[in-house]
Design an enzyme around this catalytic site. Structure first.
Site, PDB file in Angstrom:
ATOM      1  N   TYR A  64       0.821  -1.209   0.000  1.00 50.84           N
ATOM      2  CA  TYR A  64       0.000   0.000   0.000  1.00 50.84           C
ATOM      3  C   TYR A  64       0.857   1.263   0.000  1.00 50.84           C
ATOM      4  CZ  TYR A  64      -4.451  -2.293  -0.018  1.00 50.84           C
ATOM      5  OH  TYR A  64      -5.531  -3.028  -0.411  1.00 50.84           O
ATOM      6  N   ASN A  99     -12.831   3.271  -7.040  1.00 50.13           N
ATOM      7  CA  ASN A  99     -11.403   3.604  -6.962  1.00 50.13           C
ATOM      8  C   ASN A  99     -11.037   4.143  -5.592  1.00 50.13           C
ATOM      9  OD1 ASN A  99     -11.425   2.835  -9.588  1.00 50.13           O
ATOM     10  ND2 ASN A  99     -11.270   4.898 -10.445  1.00 50.13           N
ATOM     11  N   ASP A 101      -8.114   5.853  -5.132  1.00 52.07           N
ATOM     12  CA  ASP A 101      -6.992   6.765  -5.366  1.00 52.07           C
ATOM     13  C   ASP A 101      -7.308   8.238  -5.100  1.00 52.07           C
ATOM     14  OD1 ASP A 101      -8.501   7.551  -7.663  1.00 52.07           O
ATOM     15  OD2 ASP A 101      -7.458   6.082  -8.917  1.00 52.07           O
ATOM     16  N   HIS A 132     -15.119   1.810  -2.027  1.00 53.88           N
ATOM     17  CA  HIS A 132     -14.086   0.905  -1.510  1.00 53.88           C
ATOM     18  C   HIS A 132     -13.047   1.629  -0.666  1.00 53.88           C
ATOM     19  CE1 HIS A 132     -15.082  -2.212  -4.909  1.00 53.88           C
ATOM     20  NE2 HIS A 132     -15.974  -2.203  -3.941  1.00 53.88           N
ATOM     21  N   CYS A 140      -7.861   2.261  12.399  1.00 58.34           N
ATOM     22  CA  CYS A 140      -7.398   1.213  13.306  1.00 58.34           C
ATOM     23  C   CYS A 140      -7.935  -0.146  12.856  1.00 58.34           C
ATOM     24  CB  CYS A 140      -7.867   1.521  14.718  1.00 58.34           C
ATOM     25  SG  CYS A 140      -7.287   0.289  15.902  1.00 58.34           S
ATOM     26  N   CYS A 172      -5.713   2.622  21.043  1.00 56.45           N
ATOM     27  CA  CYS A 172      -5.672   1.268  21.614  1.00 56.45           C
ATOM     28  C   CYS A 172      -4.356   0.539  21.344  1.00 56.45           C
ATOM     29  CB  CYS A 172      -6.851   0.434  21.103  1.00 56.45           C
ATOM     30  SG  CYS A 172      -6.623  -0.167  19.417  1.00 56.45           S
ATOM     31  N   THR A 210     -14.891  -0.130 -15.607  1.00 56.64           N
ATOM     32  CA  THR A 210     -14.913  -1.208 -14.603  1.00 56.64           C
ATOM     33  C   THR A 210     -15.223  -2.530 -15.288  1.00 56.64           C
ATOM     34  OG1 THR A 210     -15.960  -2.080 -12.595  1.00 56.64           O
ATOM     35  CG2 THR A 210     -17.340  -0.652 -13.975  1.00 56.64           C
ATOM     36  N   GLU A 237     -13.525  -2.723 -23.642  1.00 58.15           N
ATOM     37  CA  GLU A 237     -13.869  -4.151 -23.728  1.00 58.15           C
ATOM     38  C   GLU A 237     -15.302  -4.383 -23.273  1.00 58.15           C
ATOM     39  OE1 GLU A 237     -11.695  -6.326 -24.839  1.00 58.15           O
ATOM     40  OE2 GLU A 237     -10.037  -4.868 -24.933  1.00 58.15           O
TER      41      GLU A 237
HETATM   42  C1  BJW Z   1     -10.660   1.260 -19.368  1.00 56.80           C
HETATM   43  C2  BJW Z   1      -9.500   1.904 -19.726  1.00 56.80           C
HETATM   44  C3  BJW Z   1      -9.648   3.211 -20.168  1.00 56.80           C
HETATM   45  C4  BJW Z   1      -8.930  -0.026 -19.072  1.00 56.80           C
HETATM   46  N1  BJW Z   1     -10.858   3.745 -20.218  1.00 56.80           N
HETATM   47  N2  BJW Z   1     -11.845   1.817 -19.435  1.00 56.80           N
HETATM   48  C5  BJW Z   1     -21.591 -12.065  -5.665  1.00 56.80           C
HETATM   49  C6  BJW Z   1     -21.101 -12.988  -6.574  1.00 56.80           C
HETATM   50  C7  BJW Z   1     -19.775 -13.438  -6.496  1.00 56.80           C
HETATM   51  C8  BJW Z   1     -18.923 -12.976  -5.491  1.00 56.80           C
HETATM   52  C9  BJW Z   1     -19.410 -12.062  -4.587  1.00 56.80           C
HETATM   53  C10 BJW Z   1     -20.727 -11.625  -4.674  1.00 56.80           C
HETATM   54  N3  BJW Z   1     -20.944 -10.711  -3.683  1.00 56.80           N
HETATM   55  C11 BJW Z   1     -19.785 -10.554  -3.002  1.00 56.80           C
HETATM   56  C12 BJW Z   1     -18.836 -11.366  -3.512  1.00 56.80           C
HETATM   57  C13 BJW Z   1     -17.413 -11.475  -3.040  1.00 56.80           C
HETATM   58  C14 BJW Z   1     -16.525 -10.373  -3.528  1.00 56.80           C
HETATM   59  C15 BJW Z   1     -16.599 -10.361  -5.032  1.00 56.80           C
HETATM   60  O1  BJW Z   1     -17.269  -9.561  -5.666  1.00 56.80           O
HETATM   61  N4  BJW Z   1     -15.827 -11.224  -5.681  1.00 56.80           N
HETATM   62  C16 BJW Z   1     -15.798 -11.322  -7.151  1.00 56.80           C
HETATM   63  C17 BJW Z   1     -14.461 -10.778  -7.656  1.00 56.80           C
HETATM   64  C18 BJW Z   1     -16.033 -12.748  -7.544  1.00 56.80           C
HETATM   65  N5  BJW Z   1     -16.920  -9.093  -2.949  1.00 56.80           N
HETATM   66  C19 BJW Z   1     -16.512  -8.707  -1.767  1.00 56.80           C
HETATM   67  O2  BJW Z   1     -15.818  -9.405  -1.059  1.00 56.80           O
HETATM   68  C20 BJW Z   1     -16.981  -7.342  -1.275  1.00 56.80           C
HETATM   69  N6  BJW Z   1     -17.531  -7.471   0.018  1.00 56.80           N
HETATM   70  C21 BJW Z   1     -18.711  -8.067   0.253  1.00 56.80           C
HETATM   71  O3  BJW Z   1     -19.411  -8.479  -0.633  1.00 56.80           O
HETATM   72  O4  BJW Z   1     -19.021  -8.173   1.573  1.00 56.80           O
HETATM   73  C22 BJW Z   1     -20.186  -8.908   1.942  1.00 56.80           C
HETATM   74  C23 BJW Z   1     -20.193  -9.000   3.458  1.00 56.80           C
HETATM   75  C24 BJW Z   1     -21.341  -8.650   4.137  1.00 56.80           C
HETATM   76  C25 BJW Z   1     -21.357  -8.732   5.536  1.00 56.80           C
HETATM   77  C26 BJW Z   1     -20.228  -9.170   6.223  1.00 56.80           C
HETATM   78  C27 BJW Z   1     -19.069  -9.512   5.539  1.00 56.80           C
HETATM   79  C28 BJW Z   1     -19.065  -9.438   4.134  1.00 56.80           C
HETATM   80  C29 BJW Z   1     -15.788  -6.389  -1.160  1.00 56.80           C
HETATM   81  C30 BJW Z   1     -15.102  -6.149  -2.436  1.00 56.80           C
HETATM   82  C31 BJW Z   1     -13.877  -5.264  -2.202  1.00 56.80           C
HETATM   83  C32 BJW Z   1     -13.030  -5.120  -3.459  1.00 56.80           C
HETATM   84  N7  BJW Z   1     -11.769  -4.584  -3.120  1.00 56.80           N
HETATM   85  C33 BJW Z   1     -10.825  -4.209  -4.187  1.00 56.80           C
HETATM   86  C34 BJW Z   1      -9.527  -3.755  -3.512  1.00 56.80           C
HETATM   87  C35 BJW Z   1      -9.712  -2.384  -2.877  1.00 56.80           C
HETATM   88  C36 BJW Z   1      -8.494  -1.902  -2.179  1.00 56.80           C
HETATM   89  C37 BJW Z   1      -7.301  -1.718  -3.084  1.00 56.80           C
HETATM   90  O5  BJW Z   1      -7.372  -1.187  -4.198  1.00 56.80           O
HETATM   91  O6  BJW Z   1      -6.253  -2.122  -2.652  1.00 56.80           O
HETATM   92  O7  BJW Z   1     -11.383  -3.157  -4.970  1.00 56.80           O
HETATM   93  S1  BJW Z   1     -10.562  -5.496  -5.370  1.00 56.80           S
HETATM   94  C38 BJW Z   1     -10.455  -4.430  -6.775  1.00 56.80           C
HETATM   95  O8  BJW Z   1     -11.558  -4.703  -7.654  1.00 56.80           O
HETATM   96  C39 BJW Z   1     -10.684  -3.014  -6.228  1.00 56.80           C
HETATM   97  C40 BJW Z   1     -11.569  -2.435  -7.281  1.00 56.80           C
HETATM   98  O9  BJW Z   1     -12.282  -1.322  -6.773  1.00 56.80           O
HETATM   99  C41 BJW Z   1     -12.457  -3.583  -7.653  1.00 56.80           C
HETATM  100  C42 BJW Z   1     -13.093  -3.444  -9.016  1.00 56.80           C
HETATM  101  O10 BJW Z   1     -12.150  -3.430 -10.028  1.00 56.80           O
HETATM  102  P1  BJW Z   1     -12.359  -2.532 -11.324  1.00 56.80           P
HETATM  103  O11 BJW Z   1     -12.342  -1.109 -10.935  1.00 56.80           O
HETATM  104  O12 BJW Z   1     -13.526  -3.010 -12.072  1.00 56.80           O
HETATM  105  O13 BJW Z   1     -10.986  -2.800 -12.119  1.00 56.80           O
HETATM  106  P2  BJW Z   1     -10.643  -3.986 -13.169  1.00 56.80           P
HETATM  107  O14 BJW Z   1      -9.173  -4.026 -13.293  1.00 56.80           O
HETATM  108  O15 BJW Z   1     -11.320  -5.229 -12.806  1.00 56.80           O
HETATM  109  O16 BJW Z   1     -11.285  -3.471 -14.535  1.00 56.80           O
HETATM  110  C43 BJW Z   1     -10.751  -2.350 -15.236  1.00 56.80           C
HETATM  111  C44 BJW Z   1     -11.646  -2.089 -16.452  1.00 56.80           C
HETATM  112  O17 BJW Z   1     -11.227  -0.881 -17.047  1.00 56.80           O
HETATM  113  C45 BJW Z   1     -11.576  -3.155 -17.534  1.00 56.80           C
HETATM  114  O18 BJW Z   1     -12.905  -3.529 -17.896  1.00 56.80           O
HETATM  115  C46 BJW Z   1     -10.874  -2.469 -18.698  1.00 56.80           C
HETATM  116  O19 BJW Z   1     -11.340  -2.915 -19.972  1.00 56.80           O
HETATM  117  C47 BJW Z   1     -11.233  -1.042 -18.462  1.00 56.80           C
HETATM  118  N8  BJW Z   1     -10.287  -0.060 -18.960  1.00 56.80           N
HETATM  119  N9  BJW Z   1      -8.427   0.997 -19.568  1.00 56.80           N
HETATM  120  C48 BJW Z   1     -11.928   3.000 -19.865  1.00 56.80           C
HETATM  121  N10 BJW Z   1      -8.542   3.892 -20.562  1.00 56.80           N
HETATM  122 ZN    ZN Z   2      -7.515   1.384  17.923  1.00 56.87          ZN
END
Ligand code: BJW
Ligand code: ZN
Length: 268
Positions: A64, A99, A101, A132, A140, A172, A210, A237
Site C-alpha cells: 500500500y 477507486n 486513489d 471501496h 485502526c 488502543c 470497470t 472491452e
Molecule cells: C478502461 C480503460 C480506459 C482499461 N478507459 N476503461 C456475488 C457474486 C460473487 C462474489 C461475490 C458476490 N458478492 C460478493 C462477492 C465477493 C466479492 C466479489 O465480488 N468477488 C468477485 C471478484 C467474484 N466481494 C466482496 O468481497 C466485497 N464485500 C462483500 O461483498 O461483503 C459482503 C459481506 C457482508 C457482511 C459481512 C461480511 C461481508 C468487497 C469487495 C472489495 C473489493 N476490493 C478491491 C480492492 C480495494 C483496495 C485496493 O485497491 O487495494 O477493490 S478489489 C479491486 O476490484 C478493487 C476495485 O475497486 C475492484 C473493481 O475493479 P475494477 O475497478 O472493475 O478494475 P478492473 O481491473 O477489474 O477493470 C478495469 C476495467 O477498465 C476493464 O474492464 C478495462 O477494460 C477497463 N479499462 N483501460 C476506460 N482507458
Molecule cells: Zn484502535
C-alpha cells in the site's frame, strides 16, 4: 451514438456515474484484472483480505505504501476532469467510485480555477462516494478509530521496514491499516444504502472503466435498469453489464468522457 447519449444526459433527471480502475488508467495507475494489471503481479488473497493482513501486515503495508506514493505522483486525467465539471454544473449527479486513489476528489479541486461554476466544490465533493475507501487514509484494525488530523491528500511516508515500525492506533495500540475495503469485508452500510438509493432513482447510469465483476458495486447499474432507467457503458472491452446496457461505447474514458459530458449550452 454520442449525440444520442448526450441528448439522454440532457433529458435525464438523476444521473449516477459508476467508475472503476479504467478511469484512472490514463493517469498511470494500473488496473486490477487486465493483462499487466495488479492481480497479474500480486496475489489478492495475500494483499487485499483481512486474513492476508493478519498473516503479514508488513507485506501488506509495503504494497500500500508503494501504491500511495504512486498515486501521489499521478494527476487526474481529462476523464476525471470532465466528471468534475459535470458535478459542478449539475446537482443531480452522483459519482459512485470503486477507486481508492482519490482522483475524482482531486479533479474537483483542479478545475476550480476554470470557474465560476453554478455549484461549489464542497457540493460536488459530497456527491462522490468512495465505495471501496481511500488508500491515502488509515484506520485502526481493531477499534475503528481514525488517526486524528491525517491529511488524506498527502499522508506522511511510512516506515514499512519492520513490524515494529508500522503505524499504530493512538487510542488502543493496535496496528493501523489502509482505509480500504478488502475481499470478504462489507462496504460501509450508509454509503452503500445511499449508492443504491441514487442508482434506483436515476434516469441514467454511466458505467465507466470497470470490469463489473466485483459485488456489490457491480449490481448498482442493474438497480437503475430495474427501475426503468438507462445504462451507458464506456469501456474498450465488453463486460458482464454489456447485455444490460442501452448504449455501449467502446473506447477510453479520457477521450470519451469529455465528449459525452462536455457542455453544449453555454448558459448552464
Ligand atoms: C478502461 C480503460 C480506459 C482499461 N478507459 N476503461 C456475488 C457474486 C460473487 C462474489 C461475490 C458476490 N458478492 C460478493 C462477492 C465477493 C466479492 C466479489 O465480488 N468477488 C468477485 C471478484 C467474484 N466481494 C466482496 O468481497 C466485497 N464485500 C462483500 O461483498 O461483503 C459482503 C459481506 C457482508 C457482511 C459481512 C461480511 C461481508 C468487497 C469487495 C472489495 C473489493 N476490493 C478491491 C480492492 C480495494 C483496495 C485496493 O485497491 O487495494 O477493490 S478489489 C479491486 O476490484 C478493487 C476495485 O475497486 C475492484 C473493481 O475493479 P475494477 O475497478 O472493475 O478494475 P478492473 O481491473 O477489474 O477493470 C478495469 C476495467 O477498465 C476493464 O474492464 C478495462 O477494460 C477497463 N479499462 N483501460 C476506460 N482507458
Ligand atoms: Zn484502535
Amino acid at each position: 451514438m454520442i449525440e444520442e447519449i448526450r441528448s439522454a444526459i440532457a433529458a435525464a433527471r438523476g444521473i449516477v456515474i459508476l467508475t472503476g480502475a479504467g478511469v484512472s488508467a490514463e493517469s498511470g495507475i494500473p488496473t486490477f484484472r487486465e493483462a499487466g494489471g495488479l492481480w497479474a503481479r500480486y496475489r489478492p488473497e495475500e494483499l487485499a483480505t483481512p486474513q492476508g493482513f493478519a498473516r503479514d501486515p508488513r507485506k501488506v503495508w509495503e504494497w500500500y505504501e508503494m501504491r500511495r506514493r504512486a498515486v501521489l505522483a499521478c494527476a487526474p486525467n481529462p476523464g476525471h476532469e470532465a466528471v468534475a465539471r459535470f458535478l459542478r454544473r449539475r446537482e443531480d449527479v452522483t459519482v459512485l467510485t470503486q477507486n481508492v486513489d482519490g482522483l475524482h476528489h482531486r479533479a474537483v479541486t483542479g478545475v476550480d480555477e476554470e470557474g465560476p461554476f453554478p455549484l461549489d466544490g464542497s457540493s460536488a465533493r459530497a456527491r462522490i462516494l468512495e465505495l471501496h475507501g481511500n488508500l491515502l487514509r488509515s484506520r485502526c484494525s481493531e477499534c475503528e478509530v481514525a488517526p486524528a488530523g491525517e491529511p488524506p491528500d498527502h499522508p506522511a511516508a511510512l516506515n514499512v521496514d519492520s513490524l515494529e515500525s508500522l503505524p499504530r492506533c493512538e487510542a488502543c495500540g493496535a496496528l493501523l491499516r489502509p482505509d480500504v475495503v478488502w475481499f470478504g469485508e462489507p462496504l460501509n452500510e450508509e454509503l452503500l444504502d445511499r449508492a443504491f438509493a441514487v442508482a434506483r432513482a436515476a434516469d441514467l447510469c454511466l458505467v465507466v472503466g470497470t470490469s463489473a465483476v466485483v459485488h456489490p458495486a457491480a449490481g448498482l447499474p442493474l438497480a437503475t435498469r430495474e427501475t426503468g432507467g438507462s445504462v451507458c457503458e464506456v469501456n474498450p472491452e465488453p463486460t458482464p453489464l454489456t447485455s444490460f446496457s442501452t448504449w455501449s461505447l467502446r473506447g477510453r474514458s479520457a477521450a470519451l468522457l469529455p465528449q459525452i459530458l462536455g457542455k453544449t449550452d453555454p448558459s448552464r
